[in-house]
Design a protein around this motif. Structure first.
Motif, mmCIF file in Angstrom:
data_model
loop_
_atom_site.group_PDB
_atom_site.id
_atom_site.type_symbol
_atom_site.label_atom_id
_atom_site.label_comp_id
_atom_site.label_asym_id
_atom_site.label_seq_id
_atom_site.Cartn_x
_atom_site.Cartn_y
_atom_site.Cartn_z
ATOM 1 N N ALA A 299 0.831 -1.153 0.079
ATOM 2 C CA ALA A 299 0.039 0.120 0.011
ATOM 3 C C ALA A 299 0.939 1.439 -0.134
ATOM 4 C CB ALA A 299 -0.983 0.112 1.019
ATOM 5 N N GLN A 300 1.939 1.211 0.527
ATOM 6 C CA GLN A 300 3.012 2.399 0.417
ATOM 7 C C GLN A 300 3.950 2.484 -0.730
ATOM 8 O OE1 GLN A 300 4.490 0.711 4.490
ATOM 9 N NE2 GLN A 300 3.738 2.705 5.289
ATOM 10 N N LEU A 301 3.577 1.584 -1.485
ATOM 11 C CA LEU A 301 4.537 1.883 -2.844
ATOM 12 C C LEU A 301 4.294 2.933 -3.545
ATOM 13 C CD1 LEU A 301 6.764 0.367 -4.792
ATOM 14 C CD2 LEU A 301 4.681 -0.738 -5.915
ATOM 15 N N ALA A 302 5.458 3.705 -3.795
ATOM 16 C CA ALA A 302 5.605 5.070 -4.442
ATOM 17 C C ALA A 302 6.955 5.213 -4.920
ATOM 18 C CB ALA A 302 5.268 5.984 -3.406
ATOM 19 N N MET A 303 7.161 6.116 -5.744
ATOM 20 C CA MET A 303 8.720 6.397 -6.215
ATOM 21 C C MET A 303 9.414 7.197 -5.141
ATOM 22 S SD MET A 303 10.563 6.299 -9.264
ATOM 23 C CE MET A 303 9.230 6.545 -10.563
ATOM 24 N N PRO A 304 10.696 6.532 -4.788
ATOM 25 C CA PRO A 304 11.411 7.448 -3.766
ATOM 26 C C PRO A 304 11.472 8.716 -4.229
ATOM 27 C CG PRO A 304 12.686 5.173 -4.409
ATOM 28 C CD PRO A 304 11.288 5.306 -5.390
ATOM 29 N N THR A 305 11.632 9.808 -3.474
ATOM 30 C CA THR A 305 11.698 11.117 -3.640
ATOM 31 C C THR A 305 12.994 11.753 -3.419
ATOM 32 O OG1 THR A 305 10.577 11.810 -1.389
ATOM 33 C CG2 THR A 305 9.053 11.593 -3.283
ATOM 34 N N MET A 525 -17.865 -4.637 -6.694
ATOM 35 C CA MET A 525 -17.715 -3.281 -7.246
ATOM 36 C C MET A 525 -16.216 -2.483 -6.194
ATOM 37 S SD MET A 525 -21.349 -1.429 -7.611
ATOM 38 C CE MET A 525 -20.539 -0.013 -8.181
ATOM 39 N N GLU A 526 -15.824 -1.842 -6.932
ATOM 40 C CA GLU A 526 -14.672 -1.397 -6.274
ATOM 41 C C GLU A 526 -14.702 0.235 -6.067
ATOM 42 O OE1 GLU A 526 -9.956 0.173 -6.933
ATOM 43 O OE2 GLU A 526 -10.421 -1.859 -7.742
ATOM 44 N N LEU A 527 -14.886 0.614 -4.868
ATOM 45 C CA LEU A 527 -15.011 2.097 -4.518
ATOM 46 C C LEU A 527 -14.451 2.423 -3.249
ATOM 47 C CD1 LEU A 527 -19.063 1.528 -4.492
ATOM 48 C CD2 LEU A 527 -17.911 2.749 -6.185
ATOM 49 N N ARG A 528 -14.294 3.881 -3.014
ATOM 50 C CA ARG A 528 -13.428 4.480 -2.234
ATOM 51 C C ARG A 528 -14.071 5.141 -1.106
ATOM 52 N NH1 ARG A 528 -8.152 5.637 -2.723
ATOM 53 N NH2 ARG A 528 -7.325 4.846 -4.704
ATOM 54 N N GLU A 529 -13.314 4.877 0.047
ATOM 55 C CA GLU A 529 -13.841 5.732 1.385
ATOM 56 C C GLU A 529 -12.584 6.306 1.901
ATOM 57 O OE1 GLU A 529 -16.604 4.324 4.732
ATOM 58 O OE2 GLU A 529 -14.884 3.614 5.416
ATOM 59 N N GLY A 530 -12.402 7.457 1.822
ATOM 60 C CA GLY A 530 -11.186 8.167 2.166
ATOM 61 C C GLY A 530 -10.083 7.701 1.172
ATOM 62 N N GLN A 531 -8.971 7.196 1.679
ATOM 63 C CA GLN A 531 -7.941 6.757 1.141
ATOM 64 C C GLN A 531 -7.907 5.512 0.794
ATOM 65 O OE1 GLN A 531 -5.520 8.946 -0.286
ATOM 66 N NE2 GLN A 531 -6.971 10.187 0.778
ATOM 67 N N ALA A 532 -8.972 4.485 1.445
ATOM 68 C CA ALA A 532 -9.120 3.154 1.017
ATOM 69 C C ALA A 532 -9.822 2.816 0.084
ATOM 70 C CB ALA A 532 -9.743 2.676 2.478
ATOM 71 N N LYS A 533 -9.525 1.645 -0.595
ATOM 72 C CA LYS A 533 -10.485 0.733 -1.607
ATOM 73 C C LYS A 533 -11.370 0.015 -1.041
ATOM 74 C CE LYS A 533 -6.605 0.895 -3.936
ATOM 75 N NZ LYS A 533 -5.469 0.623 -4.899
ATOM 76 N N ILE A 534 -12.461 -0.252 -1.535
ATOM 77 C CA ILE A 534 -13.356 -1.089 -0.709
ATOM 78 C C ILE A 534 -14.219 -2.120 -1.703
ATOM 79 C CG2 ILE A 534 -15.277 -1.265 0.901
ATOM 80 C CD1 ILE A 534 -12.678 -0.286 2.115
ATOM 81 N N LEU A 535 -14.273 -3.210 -1.630
ATOM 82 C CA LEU A 535 -15.280 -4.070 -2.227
ATOM 83 C C LEU A 535 -16.622 -4.286 -1.897
ATOM 84 C CD1 LEU A 535 -12.732 -6.898 -3.201
ATOM 85 C CD2 LEU A 535 -13.614 -5.275 -4.720
ATOM 86 N N VAL A 536 -17.578 -3.822 -2.631
ATOM 87 C CA VAL A 536 -18.932 -4.003 -2.132
ATOM 88 C C VAL A 536 -19.581 -4.798 -3.269
ATOM 89 C CG1 VAL A 536 -19.218 -1.813 -1.148
ATOM 90 C CG2 VAL A 536 -19.802 -1.858 -3.438
ATOM 91 N N ASN A 537 -20.788 -5.681 -2.706
ATOM 92 C CA ASN A 537 -21.399 -6.271 -3.720
ATOM 93 C C ASN A 537 -22.709 -6.134 -3.294
ATOM 94 O OD1 ASN A 537 -23.054 -8.766 -4.565
ATOM 95 N ND2 ASN A 537 -20.993 -9.843 -4.546
ATOM 96 N N ALA A 561 -4.587 5.690 13.796
ATOM 97 C CA ALA A 561 -4.143 4.317 13.768
ATOM 98 C C ALA A 561 -2.528 4.121 13.546
ATOM 99 C CB ALA A 561 -4.524 3.543 12.555
ATOM 100 N N LYS A 562 -1.932 5.341 13.171
ATOM 101 C CA LYS A 562 -0.477 5.341 12.834
ATOM 102 C C LYS A 562 0.413 4.847 13.960
ATOM 103 C CE LYS A 562 3.485 7.722 10.872
ATOM 104 N NZ LYS A 562 4.066 9.170 10.299
ATOM 105 N N GLY A 563 1.232 3.471 13.952
ATOM 106 C CA GLY A 563 1.956 2.939 14.910
ATOM 107 C C GLY A 563 0.925 2.338 15.996
ATOM 108 N N ALA A 580 -7.413 1.043 9.195
ATOM 109 C CA ALA A 580 -6.263 1.400 10.094
ATOM 110 C C ALA A 580 -5.024 1.018 9.465
ATOM 111 C CB ALA A 580 -6.707 0.139 11.236
ATOM 112 N N GLY A 581 -4.996 -0.026 8.501
ATOM 113 C CA GLY A 581 -3.872 -0.292 7.877
ATOM 114 C C GLY A 581 -3.446 0.799 6.945
ATOM 115 N N ILE A 582 -4.170 1.605 6.274
ATOM 116 C CA ILE A 582 -3.906 2.577 5.516
ATOM 117 C C ILE A 582 -3.538 3.719 6.044
ATOM 118 C CG2 ILE A 582 -4.860 4.454 3.886
ATOM 119 C CD1 ILE A 582 -4.655 1.994 2.432
ATOM 120 N N GLY A 583 -4.163 3.744 7.323
ATOM 121 C CA GLY A 583 -3.563 4.797 8.410
ATOM 122 C C GLY A 583 -2.213 4.735 9.226
ATOM 123 N N GLY A 584 -1.634 3.605 8.923
ATOM 124 C CA GLY A 584 -0.319 3.172 9.329
ATOM 125 C C GLY A 584 -0.092 2.387 10.672
#
Length: 725
Positions: A299-305, A525-537, A561-563, A580-584
């Motif tokens: 989830a934290q994968l990004a280009m190093p800055t 269906m894939e939808l968003r809540e905040g920064q999270a992606k959620i599957l709904v049926n 959630a961080k830490g 919680a996972g997205i929040g760290g």
């Protein structure tokens, strides 16, 4: 001119062409390619060079003879006729590797035993001491192969397989072999990218094999330089001077390389133990200054800055089904990987080595080249990608593909028109709030008018209608008519055909027929809540997989959630754990009795790049699980069902009756400065006075209801934040 010999170099199936190019570049004269092998001619020094420098070969075999024969007697006679004293000393320790079979030689053990007897008897016949057998640490390894009626006898110059570079002290689950990792890097043109200053990232690096091989390849370090044992050192024809010269040259090149700056190579993995293994292997290879690994979720994968890299390679070997779980969970991992590629790595190349190539098609990026390979015995493919907009695949939203004009011609009844007007009024009222907070899933209508006792929820471009139980004073015919009016009005207001509106229709029957359900569509269906992606049926289950009224609580969990160590009790589809996972969160634990919902939770976690290494799911009765829990958590969500009499439970759960004990058991697992969030949807719920006496209580009910649920009357749920006093 140095004497030339015949040799065979073996390799994993599918690497033959790469091996041919490699050994030709190292000075050998190619002869014939077969499956998993290449024959060549060279002098001894060149054969040594191939042993030291080949990144692809398994073994280098010095061919002594080849003769026709399929019987045990022919095998024995052919080996005994060789001049073994030119290759072995009488005090040599030997072992025989035998491959192949015939009608007379039924198994490899018999073939190896017969071959050993022939070698030993050669020495006994000459009146000298016979060599001894040592299968574990032989001085010389003799290789005998029976294929298509021909027997080939060779001295194995490698000793143990050349893919063992001697840097791996421990491996993560199902590690790539080093020579296969090197082949993947060559197919992806990593040497070319490295020469131009490109970087490399492996987001699921495991024990670090790809990273180490990439570094040695970029720095031109001989892959065999760390090995201490070789098969040729016990061979009587061994040229120590030639070998010492090659070692000195390779060591000098390595020393020169270590003084330079090289392309940045980084690896990530969610499993802390695996990262520690990778660090140990990298240190063993002497590459700690050049290869960096850290614990990080996908989830934290990004280009190093911190450093500008002109181009680069994203390469990884994602988990296979047996390592992570079911294909459905892997699907969402691949989709997340593809989304991260598109979002952060445009302009780079990617190489995905997968045992699930069909999932590679679901990444949303079109591969431009594929190679069929084997990972051990598992058929696999290497998928190569140019990460640019031309390769991006746009997934069509089925809800948007339907004919939106189909509903416009429907003539609404007076009641239907009244209902449609209320929907439009509510949509207008909520639009500013919805747009400001980027909310995709929300409630538009909730029994606002007594005549139409339904809830209407928007999930992106889709609509879900849940019918409440009609009063006994309303006839079945009237209830059905009003539901039809609701469906027609929703169809017109939202420009969606009736067939694509999910309808949960409650009848007056009890038991299994209480809810009329459409045929399962397996339509997630894939939808968003905040920064999270959620599957709904919306169609296949009684609930959609997302309780909309708990949105503020889940987003607050993400913010806190961080830490933290997060526990999700009665976790349902794990959306709070995802937040919680997205929040760290340091880690999360999700406990539920439903295998279906836990599988759904694992899909949600995978979709967000959150691994099971740090985000565990537990199939258990929460009450029993709490009684035996010995762990401590910093943040806990306790949201039990109002009532449950599941067959998997020993007794009935009644939240009104049992919440005091539930809270006590949960608080026992809560850290001293931790927070318990307790919530219930029981409409006439009353919090036990003893809870407030024992703990610090904060009523968050009104705060926890967003605008789409902040209606007059009793709240849809109650919520308290509870801490130790």
């Amino acid at each position: 001119m140095s004497q030339r010999y015949s040799f065979i170099a073996t390799c994993p199936k599918g690497l033959e062409q790469l091996l041919a190019s490699e050994i030709s570049a190292l000075g050998a004269e190619l002869n014939r390619e077969t499956v998993g092998a290449m024959s060549f001619s060279a002098d001894v020094a060149t054969a040594y060079r191939i042993c030291l420098w080949s990144r692809l070969a398994n073994r280098v075999l010095l061919v002594l003879t080849e003769f026709r024969g399929e019987s045990a007697d022919a095998l024995y006679d052919g080996l005994k006729n060789l001049k073994w004293d030119e290759h072995l000393s009488t005090d040599s320790k030997i072992t025989v590797d035998f491959n192949g079979q015939s009608n007379d030689i039924r198994n490899t053990h018999f073939g190896a035993l017969k071959s050993k007897d022939a070698i030993v008897d050669y020495f006994l016949a000459s009146g000298t001491q016979r060599p001894s057998v040592d299968k574990e640490n032989p001085d010389v390894r003799v290789n005998v192969r029976l294929r298509k009626g021909y027997i080939t006898v060779a001295i194995d110059l490698s000793g143990e397989s050349l893919h063992r570079r001697a840097y791996r002290s421990s491996g993560a689950m199902a590690p790539l072999k080093e020579n296969l990792a090197a082949a993947l890097l060559l197919r992806a043109d990593w040497p070319g990218m490295a020469s131009r200053g490109g970087g490399l990232i492996d987001p699921m690096c495991g024990s670090g094999t790809l990273l180490i091989e990439a570094a040695m390849m970029a720095m031109q370090i001989a892959p065999g330089l760390l090995r201490s044992r070789w098969g040729f050192t016990g061979w009587r024809g061994h040229d120590q001077i030639a070998w010492d010269s090659l070692l000195e040259e390779a060591r000098a090149l390595r020393s020169k390389a270590m003084a330079k700056d090289w392309p940045e190579i980084r690896g990530y993995d969610a499993n802390g133990k695996v990262v520690a293994q990778a660090e140990e292997n990298i240190d063993n290879a002497g590459l700690s200054r050049f290869v960096k690994v850290s614990r990080r979720e996908l989830a934290q994968l990004a280009m190093p800055t911190h450093r500008t890299v002109p181009e680069g390679l994203l390469i990884t070997n994602p988990p296979y089904g047996e390592r992570l779980g079911e294909q459905a969970e892997l699907l969402h991992l691949y989709r997340h990987l593809g989304q991260a590629m598109k979002a952060h790595f445009t302009g780079w190349q990617a190489a995905i080595f997968t045992g699930n190539p069909d999932l590679g098609k679901r990444m949303g990026v079109r591969s431009h080249k594929q190679y069929q390979l084997l990972n051990g015995t598992i058929p696999a493919k290497l998928l190569l990608f140019n990460i640019n907009s031309e390769a991006f695949v746009v997934e069509r939203d089925q809800a948007q593909l339907q004919d939106k004009n189909a509903a416009s011609d429907v003539q609404l009844t007076a009641g239907g028109q009244m209902f449609a007007n209320r929907l439009r009024k509510n949509i207008k009222r909520l639009s500013k709030w919805k747009n400001k907070n980027e909310i995709e899933c929300y409630r538009v209508y909730d029994a606002d008018m007594p005549e139409y006792a339904v809830a209407v929820d928007c999930y992106g471009s889709a609509v879900h209608i849940a019918e409440y139980m009609a009063p006994v004073t309303i006839s079945e015919e009237d209830a059905e008519r009003r539901l039809r009016e609701v469906i027609e009005a929703v169809s017109q207001v939202f420009s969606v055909s009736a067939g694509n509106i999910a309808i949960k229709e409650r009848r007056r029957q009890r038991g299994k027929d209480q809810y009329q359900r459409q045929a399962p569509r397996n339509s997630f269906m894939e939808l968003r809540e905040g920064q999270a992606k959620i599957l709904v049926n919306l169609f296949d289950y009684l609930d959609t997989g997302l309780f909309l009224d708990h949105r503020p609580v889940r987003l607050d969990i993400a913010a806190r959630a961080k830490g933290k160590r997060f526990l999700n009790l009665f976790s349902y589809t794990g959306v709070a754990s995802v937040q919680a996972g997205i929040g760290g969160a340091r880690f999360t634990t999700s406990v539920d009795m439903s295998r279906t919902y836990l599988q759904w939770a694992r899909r949600n976690l995978s979709l967000n790049g959150l691994s099971e290494a740090r985000h565990r799911t537990e199939h258990a009765d929460c009450r029993k699980w709490l009684k035996s829990c010995e762990d401590q958590y910093d943040l806990v969500l306790l949201d039990p069902p109002t009532f449950s009499n599941s067959k998997r439970m020993d007794d009935v759960l009644d939240t009104q009756r049992d919440h005091g004990e539930l809270i006590d058991d949960t608080m026992r697992c809560l850290a001293v400065d931790g927070l318990l969030i307790f919530s219930t949807n029981k409409r006439d719920f009353s919090l036990d006075e003893s809870v407030a006496e024992k703990y610090q209580i904060e009523d968050k009910t009104r705060w926890s209801l967003d605008e789409d649920f902040s209606r007059a009357g009793k709240p849809i749920h109650y919520c308290w934040y509870i801490r130790h006093r």
